[in-house]
Design a protein around this motif. Structure first.
Motif, PDB file in Angstrom:
ATOM      1  N   PHE A 110       7.799   7.613  -9.106  1.00  0.00           N
ATOM      2  CA  PHE A 110       7.688   6.498 -10.053  1.00  0.00           C
ATOM      3  C   PHE A 110       6.248   6.299 -10.509  1.00  0.00           C
ATOM      4  O   PHE A 110       5.980   6.019 -11.665  1.00  0.00           O
ATOM      5  N   ASN A 111       5.297   6.469  -9.570  1.00  0.00           N
ATOM      6  CA  ASN A 111       3.892   6.254  -9.920  1.00  0.00           C
ATOM      7  C   ASN A 111       3.017   7.208  -9.122  1.00  0.00           C
ATOM      8  O   ASN A 111       3.486   7.854  -8.191  1.00  0.00           O
ATOM      9  N   ASP A 112       1.731   7.266  -9.471  1.00  0.00           N
ATOM     10  CA  ASP A 112       0.812   8.180  -8.791  1.00  0.00           C
ATOM     11  C   ASP A 112       0.601   7.788  -7.332  1.00  0.00           C
ATOM     12  O   ASP A 112       0.584   6.599  -6.997  1.00  0.00           O
ATOM     13  N   ILE A 113       0.426   8.812  -6.499  1.00  0.00           N
ATOM     14  CA  ILE A 113       0.070   8.576  -5.096  1.00  0.00           C
ATOM     15  C   ILE A 113      -1.254   9.280  -4.813  1.00  0.00           C
ATOM     16  O   ILE A 113      -1.713  10.101  -5.604  1.00  0.00           O
ATOM     17  N   ILE A 114      -1.849   8.941  -3.677  1.00  0.00           N
ATOM     18  CA  ILE A 114      -3.046   9.670  -3.229  1.00  0.00           C
ATOM     19  C   ILE A 114      -2.517  10.706  -2.247  1.00  0.00           C
ATOM     20  O   ILE A 114      -2.227  10.394  -1.087  1.00  0.00           O
ATOM     21  N   SER A 115      -2.339  11.935  -2.720  1.00  0.00           N
ATOM     22  CA  SER A 115      -1.678  12.944  -1.880  1.00  0.00           C
ATOM     23  C   SER A 115      -2.465  13.262  -0.615  1.00  0.00           C
ATOM     24  O   SER A 115      -1.882  13.506   0.438  1.00  0.00           O
ATOM     25  N   ASP A 116      -3.819  13.211  -0.687  1.00  0.00           N
ATOM     26  CA  ASP A 116      -4.641  13.495   0.502  1.00  0.00           C
ATOM     27  C   ASP A 116      -4.423  12.468   1.612  1.00  0.00           C
ATOM     28  O   ASP A 116      -4.631  12.758   2.781  1.00  0.00           O
ATOM     29  N   GLU A 117      -4.054  11.252   1.229  1.00  0.00           N
ATOM     30  CA  GLU A 117      -3.868  10.198   2.227  1.00  0.00           C
ATOM     31  C   GLU A 117      -2.401   9.971   2.581  1.00  0.00           C
ATOM     32  O   GLU A 117      -2.067   9.118   3.385  1.00  0.00           O
ATOM     33  N   VAL A 130       6.243  18.943  -0.079  1.00  0.00           N
ATOM     34  CA  VAL A 130       5.179  19.011  -1.084  1.00  0.00           C
ATOM     35  C   VAL A 130       4.987  17.614  -1.662  1.00  0.00           C
ATOM     36  O   VAL A 130       5.929  17.009  -2.170  1.00  0.00           O
ATOM     37  N   MET A 131       3.745  17.095  -1.543  1.00  0.00           N
ATOM     38  CA  MET A 131       3.431  15.781  -2.094  1.00  0.00           C
ATOM     39  C   MET A 131       2.328  15.929  -3.129  1.00  0.00           C
ATOM     40  O   MET A 131       1.172  16.092  -2.775  1.00  0.00           O
ATOM     41  N   GLY A 132       2.689  15.928  -4.386  1.00  0.00           N
ATOM     42  CA  GLY A 132       1.699  16.014  -5.460  1.00  0.00           C
ATOM     43  C   GLY A 132       1.335  14.620  -5.913  1.00  0.00           C
ATOM     44  O   GLY A 132       1.876  13.634  -5.417  1.00  0.00           O
ATOM     45  N   LYS A 133       0.436  14.544  -6.886  1.00  0.00           N
ATOM     46  CA  LYS A 133      -0.006  13.233  -7.380  1.00  0.00           C
ATOM     47  C   LYS A 133       1.189  12.412  -7.876  1.00  0.00           C
ATOM     48  O   LYS A 133       1.265  11.205  -7.697  1.00  0.00           O
ATOM     49  N   LYS A 134       2.138  13.110  -8.519  1.00  0.00           N
ATOM     50  CA  LYS A 134       3.296  12.375  -9.037  1.00  0.00           C
ATOM     51  C   LYS A 134       4.599  13.122  -8.790  1.00  0.00           C
ATOM     52  O   LYS A 134       5.581  12.920  -9.498  1.00  0.00           O
ATOM     53  N   GLN A 148       0.796  -1.233   0.000  1.00  0.00           N
ATOM     54  CA  GLN A 148       0.000   0.000   0.000  1.00  0.00           C
ATOM     55  C   GLN A 148       0.830   1.286   0.000  1.00  0.00           C
ATOM     56  O   GLN A 148       0.405   2.292  -0.545  1.00  0.00           O
ATOM     57  N   THR A 149       1.973   1.253   0.677  1.00  0.00           N
ATOM     58  CA  THR A 149       2.694   2.511   0.897  1.00  0.00           C
ATOM     59  C   THR A 149       4.182   2.424   0.578  1.00  0.00           C
ATOM     60  O   THR A 149       4.774   1.351   0.578  1.00  0.00           O
ATOM     61  N   VAL A 150       4.745   3.599   0.323  1.00  0.00           N
ATOM     62  CA  VAL A 150       6.197   3.749   0.208  1.00  0.00           C
ATOM     63  C   VAL A 150       6.599   4.683   1.348  1.00  0.00           C
ATOM     64  O   VAL A 150       5.995   5.749   1.530  1.00  0.00           O
ATOM     65  N   THR A 151       7.573   4.276   2.155  1.00  0.00           N
ATOM     66  CA  THR A 151       8.026   5.102   3.280  1.00  0.00           C
ATOM     67  C   THR A 151       9.430   5.610   2.991  1.00  0.00           C
ATOM     68  O   THR A 151      10.342   4.826   2.727  1.00  0.00           O
ATOM     69  N   VAL A 152       9.570   6.932   3.022  1.00  0.00           N
ATOM     70  CA  VAL A 152      10.863   7.568   2.766  1.00  0.00           C
ATOM     71  C   VAL A 152      11.355   8.190   4.070  1.00  0.00           C
ATOM     72  O   VAL A 152      10.622   8.935   4.718  1.00  0.00           O
ATOM     73  N   LYS A 188       0.213   4.565  -2.160  1.00  0.00           N
ATOM     74  CA  LYS A 188       0.198   4.187  -3.577  1.00  0.00           C
ATOM     75  C   LYS A 188      -1.232   4.205  -4.129  1.00  0.00           C
ATOM     76  O   LYS A 188      -2.115   3.596  -3.540  1.00  0.00           O
ATOM     77  N   LEU A 189      -1.423   4.880  -5.245  1.00  0.00           N
ATOM     78  CA  LEU A 189      -2.741   4.874  -5.893  1.00  0.00           C
ATOM     79  C   LEU A 189      -3.050   3.471  -6.408  1.00  0.00           C
ATOM     80  O   LEU A 189      -4.177   2.999  -6.323  1.00  0.00           O
TER      81      LEU A 189
END
Length: 199
Positions: free
Chosen positions: A88-95, A65-69, A45-49, A111-112
């Motif tokens: 690398f891929n789209d994320i759900i920025s709100d979540e 700043v976390m945008g969709k991509k 589900q997630t990528v942790t940095v 991860k979207l």
């Protein structure tokens, strides 16, 4: 140990050569990832940095700043971002979210793909950074047998599909469609399937 033949296809290597090749690749990957200004892990589900920050840095000192991509993290006192680029891929920025804990900026990217039933391992966080070999990924913090049935099936399918794609072979979904078509052909010998395609 035998010398590795340059550009020899992986499938044509002996077991010994494959083991040596894998070990060499793991070392190269490890060195490339260690050189990044952050560390990262992922699950379905997630990528942790995780980004190390100067001692005493507070949330108000950082701009994330976390945008969709896209992703950017910068200390407000600096002109240069700590990290910035296309994901690398789209994320759900709100979540997605970030916190500072013990001098480390932790960014959780949702991860979207996890929400549209097409789970995917990321080979890298930012597209301009070195990739890891996703065909060798086994889920972090768990062995396959520790996962519940549904998750385990999904992970095994992902791992199989990744390997198949890497070899240019059909994925499990494509194999299933081909199998269904074959069964249908047998059940209906009177029909002409010469133009049938599996999409």
């Amino acid at each position: 140990m035998s010398e590795l033949t340059p550009n020899k296809p992986y499938d044509d290597m002996t077991k010994e050569e494959q083991t040596a090749h894998d070990a060499k690749e793991r070392e190269r990957e490890k060195a490339e990832q260690a050189a990044l200004p952050y560390q990262w892990t992922q699950d379905l589900q997630t990528v942790t940095v995780s980004v190390p920050l100067p001692k005493g840095t507070k949330g108000k000192d950082v701009n994330v700043v976390m945008g969709k991509k896209k992703l950017k993290a910068q200390l407000k006192s600096s002109n240069e971002p700590i990290l910035e680029g296309e994901l690398f891929n789209d994320i759900i920025s709100d979540e997605s979210s970030w916190t500072i804990d013990d001098g480390t900026l932790n960014i959780e990217l949702e991860k979207l793909s996890a929400h549209i039933a097409s789970h995917q391992w990321w080979p890298h966080v930012l597209t301009h950074h070195p990739k890891i070999d996703t065909t060798k990924i086994v889920p972090e913090n768990s062995k396959l047998e520790d996962l519940d049935g549904e998750t385990r099936t999904m992970v095994e399918k992902m791992m199989f599909d990744n390997r198949q794609k890497a070899m240019g072979k059909p994925t499990s979904d494509e194999l299933k469609k081909m199998e269904m078509l074959e069964k249908f052909k047998k059940a209906h010998p009177e029909m002409d399937f010469s133009n049938a395609k599996v999409s």
